[in-house]
Design a protein around this motif. Structure first.
Motif, PDB file in Angstrom:
ATOM      1  N   VAL A  60      50.840-115.804  15.448  1.00  0.00           N
ATOM      2  CA  VAL A  60      52.090-115.294  14.865  1.00  0.00           C
ATOM      3  C   VAL A  60      53.180-116.349  15.038  1.00  0.00           C
ATOM      4  O   VAL A  60      53.459-116.783  16.164  1.00  0.00           O
ATOM      5  N   ALA A  61      53.787-116.746  13.947  1.00  0.00           N
ATOM      6  CA  ALA A  61      54.855-117.747  14.011  1.00  0.00           C
ATOM      7  C   ALA A  61      56.110-117.135  14.625  1.00  0.00           C
ATOM      8  O   ALA A  61      56.402-115.955  14.415  1.00  0.00           O
ATOM      9  N   PRO A  62      56.871-117.903  15.394  1.00  0.00           N
ATOM     10  CA  PRO A  62      58.101-117.382  16.000  1.00  0.00           C
ATOM     11  C   PRO A  62      59.180-117.149  14.943  1.00  0.00           C
ATOM     12  O   PRO A  62      59.071-117.596  13.801  1.00  0.00           O
ATOM     13  N   GLU A  63      60.213-116.439  15.323  1.00  0.00           N
ATOM     14  CA  GLU A  63      61.337-116.225  14.405  1.00  0.00           C
ATOM     15  C   GLU A  63      61.970-117.575  14.058  1.00  0.00           C
ATOM     16  O   GLU A  63      62.030-118.482  14.887  1.00  0.00           O
ATOM     17  N   ASN A  64      62.428-117.658  12.810  1.00  0.00           N
ATOM     18  CA  ASN A  64      63.051-118.893  12.314  1.00  0.00           C
ATOM     19  C   ASN A  64      62.125-120.105  12.472  1.00  0.00           C
ATOM     20  O   ASN A  64      62.565-121.222  12.809  1.00  0.00           O
ATOM     21  N   ALA A  65      60.838-119.853  12.255  1.00  0.00           N
ATOM     22  CA  ALA A  65      59.842-120.908  12.449  1.00  0.00           C
ATOM     23  C   ALA A  65      59.967-122.000  11.394  1.00  0.00           C
ATOM     24  O   ALA A  65      60.367-121.751  10.252  1.00  0.00           O
ATOM     25  N   THR A  66      59.609-123.186  11.790  1.00  0.00           N
ATOM     26  CA  THR A  66      59.559-124.306  10.843  1.00  0.00           C
ATOM     27  C   THR A  66      58.281-124.195  10.030  1.00  0.00           C
ATOM     28  O   THR A  66      57.377-123.410  10.358  1.00  0.00           O
ATOM     29  N   LYS A  67      58.191-124.999   8.969  1.00  0.00           N
ATOM     30  CA  LYS A  67      56.981-124.993   8.153  1.00  0.00           C
ATOM     31  C   LYS A  67      55.770-125.376   8.993  1.00  0.00           C
ATOM     32  O   LYS A  67      54.683-124.801   8.841  1.00  0.00           O
ATOM     33  N   GLU A  68      55.934-126.330   9.887  1.00  0.00           N
ATOM     34  CA  GLU A  68      54.834-126.765  10.741  1.00  0.00           C
ATOM     35  C   GLU A  68      54.375-125.630  11.644  1.00  0.00           C
ATOM     36  O   GLU A  68      53.163-125.428  11.843  1.00  0.00           O
ATOM     37  N   GLU A  69      55.311-124.870  12.158  1.00  0.00           N
ATOM     38  CA  GLU A  69      54.964-123.749  13.034  1.00  0.00           C
ATOM     39  C   GLU A  69      54.268-122.637  12.254  1.00  0.00           C
ATOM     40  O   GLU A  69      53.319-122.008  12.748  1.00  0.00           O
ATOM     41  N   ALA A 124      50.418-121.388  12.837  1.00  0.00           N
ATOM     42  CA  ALA A 124      50.097-119.983  13.091  1.00  0.00           C
ATOM     43  C   ALA A 124      49.035-119.477  12.118  1.00  0.00           C
ATOM     44  O   ALA A 124      48.117-118.738  12.502  1.00  0.00           O
ATOM     45  N   LYS A 125      49.154-119.887  10.848  1.00  0.00           N
ATOM     46  CA  LYS A 125      48.164-119.473   9.849  1.00  0.00           C
ATOM     47  C   LYS A 125      46.784-120.031  10.180  1.00  0.00           C
ATOM     48  O   LYS A 125      45.774-119.346  10.049  1.00  0.00           O
ATOM     49  N   LYS A 126      46.761-121.278  10.608  1.00  0.00           N
ATOM     50  CA  LYS A 126      45.495-121.904  10.979  1.00  0.00           C
ATOM     51  C   LYS A 126      44.889-121.198  12.191  1.00  0.00           C
ATOM     52  O   LYS A 126      43.677-120.934  12.236  1.00  0.00           O
ATOM     53  N   ALA A 127      45.738-120.885  13.171  1.00  0.00           N
ATOM     54  CA  ALA A 127      45.253-120.183  14.362  1.00  0.00           C
ATOM     55  C   ALA A 127      44.729-118.798  14.008  1.00  0.00           C
ATOM     56  O   ALA A 127      43.723-118.337  14.560  1.00  0.00           O
ATOM     57  N   GLU A 128      45.402-118.140  13.055  1.00  0.00           N
ATOM     58  CA  GLU A 128      44.969-116.802  12.632  1.00  0.00           C
ATOM     59  C   GLU A 128      43.611-116.863  11.934  1.00  0.00           C
ATOM     60  O   GLU A 128      42.737-116.021  12.171  1.00  0.00           O
TER      61      GLU A 128
END
Length: 350
Positions: free
Chosen positions: A99-108, A112-116
């Motif tokens: 799950v990407a953090p709030e106000n995540a950057t594109k890299e983040e 997160a998508k890759k980890a999911e």
């Protein structure tokens, strides 16, 4: 000129894709984190896969195993060379990375998508073969990713070391060698010999593991498209069970039920396979909260009638009778799984 520009763009993209090389991800233990990457490495190096499920930070035994064994130089120089090591970290911290953090950057967000994606792939595989109930947990897989066996152990808490773990794993050398020999036999010889070899693998494989060997069952069907051998029904059922599980786990329960009912009409299926198809269709209706109790009962009666002499038939008939006269006002909890039919690969079935 515009068309030429589009063409050049296509060529540039093609060249970029051709030059881009997938880099397999490894964790801080030096283990592959993706099953697909582990299989690619295992095939390239012609070796089995050691699949480890841990919950680092979630239980003392996992943390001790990682620290004392996986991170040791002895492990890397012994089992790490003998096997392709695939490590699924099923800890809370690992799930949080999906799950990407709030106000995540594109890299983040991309991370997160890759980890999911990786987490889902690993979770599905583990659930399909009955893994993830406790940790740490260990399996030996073939280079194709076929589950061979689970490495059993008594609770070693924080006392385990690489030498002891290596002895534990090597205690399974003979059944692992036997399994690989059976797989090798499916790849050579005449169509009849290969089909017989695939049937041998099927009948000797743990029922839970069959769902992760679908490409082999598909090969069996392709070798005997007219079912002249009379044995492809079991392969067809396993393929349908796997496809239905995929649909169900992707929130398409209606598609899963339809697939199972349609598969039951396949003339290659024997009575027991038909029984399983209809039973699983009714089971999926039940766990998804269907109120079409008459249709559920109909599927269960068809399940019973397909093979009335099996050990589980009386239980199926009793469940069918229950739903035939179902009264929501006097509803009781009914556990489909008590029937004895093995249900594989359904994440949401709990």
């Amino acid at each position: 000129m515009k068309k030429l520009s589009v063409l050049l763009l296509v060529i540039s993209c093609t060249l970029f894709a051709a030059c881009s090389k997938h880099v397999a991800e490894k964790d801080n233990c030096g283990c592959f984190v993706s099953l697909s990457d582990a299989k690619a490495d295992a095939k390239q190096n012609n070796r089995n896969i050691l699949f480890m499920i841990t919950n680092e930070g979630g239980d003392v035994t996992s943390s001790a195993f990682i620290s004392n064994v996986v991170m040791s130089e002895e492990f890397k120089e012994s089992l790490g060379q003998e096997f392709t090591v695939f490590h699924w970290d099923a800890s809370q911290a690992a799930f949080e990375k999906t799950v990407a953090p709030e106000n995540a950057t594109k890299e983040e967000i991309d991370a997160a998508k890759k980890a999911e994606t990786t987490m889902t792939e690993n979770l599905n595989y583990a659930v399909n073969i009955g893994g993830g109930a406790y940790s740490p947990q260990f399996y030996i897989l073939s280079k194709e990713g076929y589950p061979i066996l689970e490495v059993q152990y008594e609770d070693f808490e924080d006392e385990i070391n690489t030498s002891d773990f290596s002895i534990l794993v090597h205690g399974y050398n003979e059944p692992v060698k036997m399994f690989n020999s059976m797989i090798d036999a499916t790849k050579t010889g005449s169509k009849e010999e290969r089909l017989k070899a695939i049937d041998n693998v099927y009948t000797t494989t743990n029922e839970l593991y069959r769902i992760e060997m679908i490409d082999l069952w598909k090969e069996g069907v392709s070798l005997d498209k007219k079912n002249e051998s009379g044995i492809t029904g079991k392969f067809i059922y396993s393929i349908a069970e796997s496809d239905a599980a995929d649909k169900f786990n992707n929130n398409d329960s209606e598609g899963a039920i339809k697939l199972l009912v349609e598969t039951a009409d396949n003339p290659a299926l024997g009575g027991e396979e038909i029984q399983q198809c209809y039973y699983l269709a009714a089971y999926l209706m039940s766990v998804t909260g269907s109120t079409d109790f008459q249709l559920m009962a109909d599927y269960l009666y068809k399940s019973y009638e397909a093979a009335p002499n099996t050990e589980i038939a009386p239980s199926i008939q009793g469940t069918a009778d229950y739903y035939k006269d179902f009264d929501p006002n006097t509803m009781i909890d009914l556990d489909f799984e008590d029937s004895g039919i093995e249900i594989s690969g359904l994440e949401g079935s709990e």
